[in-house]
Motif scaffolding. Structure first.
Motif, PDB file in Angstrom:
ATOM      1  N   GLU A   1      10.783  17.193   9.404  1.00 28.83           N
ATOM      2  CA  GLU A   1      11.512  16.802   8.199  1.00 28.83           C
ATOM      3  C   GLU A   1      12.339  15.541   8.398  1.00 28.83           C
ATOM      4  OE1 GLU A   1      13.813  20.087   6.958  1.00 28.83           O
ATOM      5  OE2 GLU A   1      12.094  21.363   6.458  1.00 28.83           O
ATOM      6  N   HIS A   2      12.943  15.381   9.562  1.00 28.84           N
ATOM      7  CA  HIS A   2      13.829  14.233   9.750  1.00 28.84           C
ATOM      8  C   HIS A   2      13.024  12.994  10.144  1.00 28.84           C
ATOM      9  CE1 HIS A   2      13.372  16.014  13.774  1.00 28.84           C
ATOM     10  NE2 HIS A   2      13.424  14.765  14.188  1.00 28.84           N
ATOM     11  N   ALA A   3      13.578  11.850   9.851  1.00 31.07           N
ATOM     12  CA  ALA A   3      12.966  10.568  10.203  1.00 31.07           C
ATOM     13  C   ALA A   3      14.074   9.553  10.405  1.00 31.07           C
ATOM     14  CB  ALA A   3      12.008  10.113   9.108  1.00 31.07           C
ATOM     15  N   TYR A   4      13.820   8.583  11.290  1.00 28.03           N
ATOM     16  CA  TYR A   4      14.807   7.550  11.592  1.00 28.03           C
ATOM     17  C   TYR A   4      14.176   6.189  11.362  1.00 28.03           C
ATOM     18  CZ  TYR A   4      17.184  11.425  13.891  1.00 28.03           C
ATOM     19  OH  TYR A   4      17.784  12.629  14.157  1.00 28.03           O
ATOM     20  N   ASP A   5      14.802   5.421  10.502  1.00 20.95           N
ATOM     21  CA  ASP A   5      14.323   4.069  10.193  1.00 20.95           C
ATOM     22  C   ASP A   5      12.856   4.077   9.793  1.00 20.95           C
ATOM     23  OD1 ASP A   5      16.809   3.072  10.784  1.00 20.95           O
ATOM     24  OD2 ASP A   5      16.324   2.657  12.882  1.00 20.95           O
ATOM     25  N   GLY A   6      12.448   5.095   9.065  1.00 19.24           N
ATOM     26  CA  GLY A   6      11.070   5.165   8.611  1.00 19.24           C
ATOM     27  C   GLY A   6      10.088   5.656   9.656  1.00 19.24           C
ATOM     28  N   ILE A   7      10.596   6.039  10.805  1.00 24.90           N
ATOM     29  CA  ILE A   7       9.725   6.535  11.874  1.00 24.90           C
ATOM     30  C   ILE A   7       9.732   8.055  11.829  1.00 24.90           C
ATOM     31  CG2 ILE A   7       9.298   6.584  14.362  1.00 24.90           C
ATOM     32  CD1 ILE A   7      10.800   3.932  14.559  1.00 24.90           C
ATOM     33  N   ALA A   8       8.594   8.640  11.597  1.00 30.39           N
ATOM     34  CA  ALA A   8       8.478  10.098  11.513  1.00 30.39           C
ATOM     35  C   ALA A   8       8.122  10.661  12.887  1.00 30.39           C
ATOM     36  CB  ALA A   8       7.422  10.492  10.493  1.00 30.39           C
ATOM     37  N   GLU A   9       8.572  11.870  13.119  1.00 30.26           N
ATOM     38  CA  GLU A   9       8.300  12.554  14.386  1.00 30.26           C
ATOM     39  C   GLU A   9       7.359  13.722  14.143  1.00 30.26           C
ATOM     40  OE1 GLU A   9      10.681  14.850  18.019  1.00 30.26           O
ATOM     41  OE2 GLU A   9      11.755  14.013  16.301  1.00 30.26           O
ATOM     42  N   LEU A  10       6.361  13.829  15.020  1.00 21.67           N
ATOM     43  CA  LEU A  10       5.407  14.921  14.905  1.00 21.67           C
ATOM     44  C   LEU A  10       5.824  16.069  15.814  1.00 21.67           C
ATOM     45  CD1 LEU A  10       2.005  12.980  14.901  1.00 21.67           C
ATOM     46  CD2 LEU A  10       3.438  13.646  12.963  1.00 21.67           C
ATOM     47  N   ASP A  11       5.623  17.270  15.329  1.00 21.82           N
ATOM     48  CA  ASP A  11       5.968  18.464  16.097  1.00 21.82           C
ATOM     49  C   ASP A  11       4.795  18.821  17.007  1.00 21.82           C
ATOM     50  OD1 ASP A  11       7.176  20.674  17.090  1.00 21.82           O
ATOM     51  OD2 ASP A  11       6.835  21.921  15.327  1.00 21.82           O
ATOM     52  N   ASN A  12       4.552  17.963  17.992  1.00 18.58           N
ATOM     53  CA  ASN A  12       3.459  18.185  18.940  1.00 18.58           C
ATOM     54  C   ASN A  12       3.959  18.994  20.123  1.00 18.58           C
ATOM     55  OD1 ASN A  12       1.145  16.964  17.837  1.00 18.58           O
ATOM     56  ND2 ASN A  12       1.931  14.933  18.339  1.00 18.58           N
ATOM     57  N   PRO A  13       3.393  20.133  20.398  1.00 20.21           N
ATOM     58  CA  PRO A  13       3.819  20.904  21.572  1.00 20.21           C
ATOM     59  C   PRO A  13       3.305  20.271  22.859  1.00 20.21           C
ATOM     60  CG  PRO A  13       1.948  21.970  20.513  1.00 20.21           C
ATOM     61  CD  PRO A  13       2.339  20.812  19.632  1.00 20.21           C
ATOM     62  N   THR A  14       3.895  20.663  23.979  1.00 22.73           N
ATOM     63  CA  THR A  14       3.429  20.179  25.274  1.00 22.73           C
ATOM     64  C   THR A  14       2.000  20.654  25.514  1.00 22.73           C
ATOM     65  OG1 THR A  14       5.677  20.341  26.119  1.00 22.73           O
ATOM     66  CG2 THR A  14       3.922  20.126  27.746  1.00 22.73           C
ATOM     67  N   PRO A  15       1.102  19.773  25.969  1.00 22.62           N
ATOM     68  CA  PRO A  15      -0.308  20.174  26.169  1.00 22.62           C
ATOM     69  C   PRO A  15      -0.414  21.356  27.124  1.00 22.62           C
ATOM     70  CG  PRO A  15      -0.055  17.791  26.332  1.00 22.62           C
ATOM     71  CD  PRO A  15       1.322  18.359  26.271  1.00 22.62           C
ATOM     72  N   PRO A  16      -1.343  22.259  26.873  1.00 25.64           N
ATOM     73  CA  PRO A  16      -1.507  23.433  27.751  1.00 25.64           C
ATOM     74  C   PRO A  16      -1.797  23.067  29.199  1.00 25.64           C
ATOM     75  CG  PRO A  16      -2.665  23.754  25.666  1.00 25.64           C
ATOM     76  CD  PRO A  16      -2.198  22.338  25.683  1.00 25.64           C
ATOM     77  N   TRP A  17      -2.583  21.990  29.436  1.00 29.46           N
ATOM     78  CA  TRP A  17      -2.901  21.641  30.827  1.00 29.46           C
ATOM     79  C   TRP A  17      -1.641  21.252  31.590  1.00 29.46           C
ATOM     80  CZ3 TRP A  17      -1.521  16.990  32.823  1.00 29.46           C
ATOM     81  CH2 TRP A  17      -1.231  15.958  31.937  1.00 29.46           C
ATOM     82  N   PHE A  18      -0.707  20.587  30.890  1.00 28.94           N
ATOM     83  CA  PHE A  18       0.528  20.190  31.555  1.00 28.94           C
ATOM     84  C   PHE A  18       1.395  21.408  31.860  1.00 28.94           C
ATOM     85  CE2 PHE A  18       4.903  18.774  31.752  1.00 28.94           C
ATOM     86  CZ  PHE A  18       4.828  17.628  32.522  1.00 28.94           C
ATOM     87  N   MET A  19       1.463  22.319  30.912  1.00 31.85           N
ATOM     88  CA  MET A  19       2.239  23.532  31.139  1.00 31.85           C
ATOM     89  C   MET A  19       1.636  24.365  32.257  1.00 31.85           C
ATOM     90  SD  MET A  19       4.719  23.142  29.170  1.00 31.85           S
ATOM     91  CE  MET A  19       5.481  24.713  29.558  1.00 31.85           C
ATOM     92  N   GLY A  20       0.286  24.413  32.316  1.00 32.24           N
ATOM     93  CA  GLY A  20      -0.367  25.122  33.415  1.00 32.24           C
ATOM     94  C   GLY A  20      -0.048  24.493  34.759  1.00 32.24           C
ATOM     95  N   LEU A  21      -0.050  23.151  34.795  1.00 32.11           N
ATOM     96  CA  LEU A  21       0.296  22.454  36.029  1.00 32.11           C
ATOM     97  C   LEU A  21       1.744  22.718  36.409  1.00 32.11           C
ATOM     98  CD1 LEU A  21      -0.589  20.408  38.207  1.00 32.11           C
ATOM     99  CD2 LEU A  21       0.202  18.592  36.687  1.00 32.11           C
ATOM    100  N   PHE A  22       2.634  22.714  35.419  1.00 29.57           N
ATOM    101  CA  PHE A  22       4.047  22.941  35.689  1.00 29.57           C
ATOM    102  C   PHE A  22       4.283  24.339  36.269  1.00 29.57           C
ATOM    103  CE2 PHE A  22       8.093  24.626  33.942  1.00 29.57           C
ATOM    104  CZ  PHE A  22       8.965  23.847  34.689  1.00 29.57           C
TER     105      PHE A  22
END
Length: 278
Positions: A93-114
């Protein structure tokens, strides 16, 4: 103000009926008060119920919208990738200076590595620091040194093993001379000086030698040493190739005349002229 309720009979000329607000006794007063309390209570309960419904709706939020079917491939799911046409669904919902943010979760491969690194850390801690069954650094160092010694022996047998007092020759190439200089600087300067000018040991830059000045004689002295003169044997510390290199470096210093050179000692090589040793 009295409110009168007229019965039909009253409207026809008969006496009007009593109003419910006509209070003529204490019993009537009690009944009126009870009626008022009931009315106020019902209104209060209704207001509270409406407020509760409003609060519950605010907490629960809007009814969940059915999520669209995920048509991504297994690789897109593993990498956390989304199609461009899905960005509007991921936009926050929020945006700064016209820049929108996507609700992208951390990729599963990265979480598996972590999480894998956490599991690895726990296993490493148990093996090396709790149970002590792993090969800690000192054990690894000992093993590596044993392997290096074995490789050194094999190298000596293969390359330097053919060099001995009878087959040794003086090296002339810069690589061999530089290698000999490094060995000399590390092992010989304490007795012979940084420039082989002589200190406790004799001067190695002049033409006079106590035990011969050719490459074979120098090789023999370095290898076997001269215990009675304080010259130790280097055959256990240096392999034959290294002895050849340092002997060649020493012979390359002939005639360099370094500052503070020690007086000549021994016999002049090839001239038969001797000088008294001190």
């Amino acid at each position: 103000m009295n409110v009168f309720i007229l019965y039909t009979a009253g409207l026809l000329g008969q006496e009007p009926a009593k109003s419910i607000w006509d209070i003529s006794s204490g019993q009537d007063l009690v009944l009126v008060m009870l009626a008022l309390f009931l009315l106020v209570g019902m209104i209060t309960v209704g207001v509270v119920a409406l407020n509760l419904v409003f609060v519950l709706k605010k907490i629960i939020g809007p009814e969940p919208v059915a999520k669209p079917v995920d048509t991504r491939s297994w690789w897109q799911r593993m990498a956390g990738l989304h199609a461009l046409n899905q960005e509007k669904d991921l936009m926050m919902e929020h945006a700064y200076d016209g820049i929108a943010e996507l609700d992208n979760p951390t990729p599963p491969w990265f979480m598996g590595l972590f999480y894998g690194t956490i599991v690895f850390g726990v296993i490493y801690l148990l093996i090396f620091h709790v149970f002590g069954t792993g090969e800690i650094m000192i054990q690894e160092y000992t093993q590596e040194m044993a392997i290096a010694d074995k490789q050194r022996e094999e190298y000596i047998k293969k390359v330097a093993g053919s060099i001995n007092e009878n087959t040794v020759t003086q090296l002339k190439d810069a690589k061999g001379i530089d290698a000999g200089k490094a060995i000399f600087t590390q092992n010989c300067v304490a007795c012979h000086g940084a420039n082989a000018e002589g200190k406790v040991g004799p001067n190695l830059t002049d033409a006079y030698w106590l035990h011969g000045g050719n490459v074979k004689a120098v090789f023999h002295v370095i290898t076997e040493g001269v215990p009675e003169k304080g010259m130790v044997s280097w055959k256990k510390q240096l392999n034959p190739l290294q002895v050849q290199q340092v002997a060649s470096y020493i012979l390359s210093l002939q005639g360099s005349n370094p500052a503070g050179a020690k007086e000549p000692q021994g016999e002049k090589e090839g001239m038969g002229q001797s000088v008294a040793t001190r």
